[in-house]
Design a protein around this motif. Structure first.
Motif, short mmCIF file in Angstrom:
data_model
loop_
_atom_site.label_atom_id
_atom_site.label_comp_id
_atom_site.label_asym_id
_atom_site.label_seq_id
_atom_site.Cartn_x
_atom_site.Cartn_y
_atom_site.Cartn_z
N GLU A 88 43.51 28.68 41.54
CA GLU A 88 43.51 30.13 41.64
C GLU A 88 44.25 30.53 42.91
O GLU A 88 44.17 29.85 43.93
CB GLU A 88 42.06 30.61 41.71
CG GLU A 88 41.90 32.09 41.49
CD GLU A 88 40.43 32.46 41.54
OE1 GLU A 88 39.81 32.58 40.46
OE2 GLU A 88 39.90 32.63 42.65
N SER A 89 44.98 31.62 42.80
CA SER A 89 45.69 32.11 43.97
C SER A 89 45.66 33.62 43.90
O SER A 89 45.80 34.20 42.83
CB SER A 89 47.12 31.59 43.95
OG SER A 89 47.68 31.72 45.23
N SER A 90 45.51 34.28 45.04
CA SER A 90 45.44 35.73 44.96
C SER A 90 46.20 36.40 46.10
O SER A 90 46.37 35.84 47.18
CB SER A 90 43.99 36.20 44.93
OG SER A 90 43.29 35.66 46.01
N THR A 91 46.63 37.58 45.77
CA THR A 91 47.36 38.38 46.77
C THR A 91 46.69 39.75 46.85
O THR A 91 46.11 40.21 45.87
CB THR A 91 48.84 38.47 46.39
OG1 THR A 91 49.47 39.35 47.29
CG2 THR A 91 49.03 39.00 44.99
N GLN A 92 46.77 40.35 48.01
CA GLN A 92 46.09 41.63 48.18
C GLN A 92 47.09 42.75 48.44
O GLN A 92 48.07 42.57 49.17
CB GLN A 92 45.09 41.55 49.34
CG GLN A 92 43.90 40.68 49.00
CD GLN A 92 42.90 40.65 50.12
OE1 GLN A 92 43.26 40.55 51.28
NE2 GLN A 92 41.62 40.72 49.77
N LEU A 93 46.82 43.86 47.79
CA LEU A 93 47.69 45.04 47.97
C LEU A 93 46.87 46.15 48.61
O LEU A 93 45.69 46.30 48.34
CB LEU A 93 48.17 45.54 46.61
CG LEU A 93 49.00 44.60 45.74
CD1 LEU A 93 49.29 45.29 44.41
CD2 LEU A 93 50.29 44.24 46.46
N LEU A 94 47.53 46.93 49.45
CA LEU A 94 46.85 48.09 50.04
C LEU A 94 47.48 49.34 49.46
O LEU A 94 48.69 49.54 49.51
CB LEU A 94 47.02 48.06 51.57
CG LEU A 94 46.32 49.19 52.32
CD1 LEU A 94 44.79 49.04 52.20
CD2 LEU A 94 46.74 49.19 53.78
N ILE A 95 46.66 50.17 48.87
CA ILE A 95 47.14 51.41 48.26
C ILE A 95 46.85 52.54 49.23
O ILE A 95 45.70 52.77 49.60
CB ILE A 95 46.40 51.70 46.94
CG1 ILE A 95 46.29 50.44 46.07
CG2 ILE A 95 47.05 52.86 46.20
CD1 ILE A 95 47.55 50.01 45.41
#
Lengths: 232, 241
Positions: free
Chosen positions: B45-52
């Motif tokens: 599993e790999s994840s990336t984070q976005l800031l809105i």
């Protein structure tokens, strides 16, 4: 072959081979219970049967005969299983003449009764296998024979065919004083046991009780040690 | 058949079928261990984070209303991220020939953490590097495309997805699988033990005979097997001490 026979004897006739073993003690307990089970009427002839084949009739009766003989009683063990006789194998004797030859007046008592290494224990093998065993056992000759045997022995034990299969055991139950039902733990079905009981109850002889054979130790580890603890 | 079962009978049955219960439990546990270690492909599993963040300078809205709008946006974004509009571009960019939009869709999971404005794109794949690439390019493409799609530019990448050789797979979890199958195997075998006991219509004890036939048991002869005999002998020794 002879070796194998000896092996078989060893395991079956435990009351001779290892008379101090707990299993031998279980047979002696059985003997005591039989002696106490009929106080008012003397038991001289007892049949042993089981609902189905292979539930341990012959082994039980052989060892029971031995422990009665060891007690000093003059015992005759009769192989009345005329369909599949086994006692001559168990004791390793010859079966050329026996019960059937007596009943057909082809032999005399002295010819057919055999001695065993056990003091006071005598054997009457089945003899030639007849075409109609039930009729032979039903005959008047059989009743007369039983009376004669009772006169010369303290106890006569009859090994019989399974009671649910053929009428032989029922016929003999009618002619003897007591009957014992052998059931095998984990093998005898409840329904068969109930039917066997009904048959034996309707016969003339007294149903003395049930012997539970092949009982696993783990079911109750205390009983055998308890009995064994008594003799030492 | 009796309807009730006493506690004593319950334990008697368990003890009688101890071997069965033990072996079935062990077998099921071992089987699940083997399957989890050797047959299930490990999934990374790999994840990336976005800031809105709505960069809104020309309106004088209340600050909490801003956040409200942002949250609604995030829900919209989640759907956009998983739409073919983005995913088709991801497939094209990464040259994932053997992957369809649907299959890629299944690998991607988008969720916002609590009421925050952070959106996490989580990607699961058998290869940790592919999972990382998908996560990163999805985030990149989304960031790029959203300006065209919604005419706003308010998405920033907070954290990039990473992958390494030492990364632990998220699935399967052998210890958990083994623990679960142990419990299931245990319950299953107990059930089986009672079923066998219920179906067993043979006489096994003195109590059976006395209950069923109402005849005295004048003798019980132990099994003549060598094993049984040894057990008796041992019990006797204990008794004599």
């Amino acid at each position: 072959m002879a070796n194998r026979m000896n092996k078989k004897m060893e395991t079956q006739l435990i009351t001779i081979e290892n008379s101090k073993s707990p299993i031998s003690e279980q047979y002696r307990t059985l003997r005591t219970n039989i002696q106490y089970s009929s106080v008012d009427k003397e038991l001289k002839s007892i049949i042993i049967t089981s609902p189905n084949p292979g539930e341990g009739k012959s082994t039980t009766i052989a060892n029971l005969a031995i422990v009665f003989a060891q007690q000093g009683k003059k015992v005759l063990l009769v192989d009345a299983d005329l369909r599949k006789p086994t006692i001559h194998y168990t004791f390793n004797i010859n079966n050329t003449k026996g019960l059937t030859n007596l009943l057909m007046k082809k032999a005399s008592l002295g010819d057919v009764i055999q001695q065993t290494p056990v003091l006071n224990l005598f054997l009457l093998p089945s003899g030639t296998i007849p075409p109609y065993p039930a009729e032979l056992l039903q005959s008047e000759m059989m009743s007369q024979l039983m009376d004669r045997l009772k006169a010369s022995f303290d106890l006569i034990l009859f090994d019989t065919p399974p009671i649910l299969a053929v009428a032989d055991a029922q016929i003999l139950a009618n002619k003897s004083d007591g009957s014992i039902l052998v059931v095998k733990s984990g093998s005898t079905e409840k329904e068969g046991a109930v039917r066997s009981k009904d048959i034996l109850m309707s016969s003339r002889s007294k149903l003395l009780g049930v012997v539970l054979n092949n009982k696993m130790m783990k079911d109750s580890p205390y009983q055998t040690t308890y009995y064994y603890g008594q003799i030492k | 058949m009796e309807e009730t079962i006493s506690l004593q009978e319950f334990f008697q049955t368990l003890r009688k079928r101890m071997l069965l219960i033990f072996s079935i439990t062990l077998l099921v546990t071992a089987l699940s261990g083997v399957i989890s270690f050797y047959f299930i492909t490990p999934i990374y599993e790999s994840s990336t984070q976005l800031l809105i963040n709505q960069e809104d300078t020309n309106t004088n809205q209340m600050p909490d209303l801003d956040i409200q709008t942002n949250l609604q946006l995030i829900n919209t974004y989640s759907i956009i991220i998983k739409s073919p509009a983005i995913l088709d571009l991801v497939i094209k960019e990464l040259a994932l020939e053997n992957m369809t939009t649907q299959s890629l869709n299944k690998k991607i999971n988008v969720n916002s953490e609590g009421d925050s404005q952070v959106v996490t794109i989580t990607v699961q794949d058998a290869d940790q590097y592919i999972a990382r690439d998908i996560a990163n390019s999805t985030a990149d493409i989304f960031q790029r495309e959203i300006t065209d799609l919604m005419n706003i530019n308010n998405v920033g990448i907070l954290a990039k997805a990473t992958a390494s050789e030492k990364q632990e797979p998220v699935k399967p979890q052998p210890i958990l699988n083994i623990a679960i199958s142990m419990v299931i195997g245990f319950l299953l075998s107990i059930g089986l033990a009672f079923l066998l006991e219920y179906l067993d219509n043979t006489l096994t004890s003195e109590q059976d005979i006395e209950k069923l036939l109402s005849l005295p048991v004048i003798g019980s002869i132990s099994s003549m097997e060598i094993k049984e005999q040894k057990k008796i002998a041992r019990l006797n020794k204990m008794q004599q001490k």
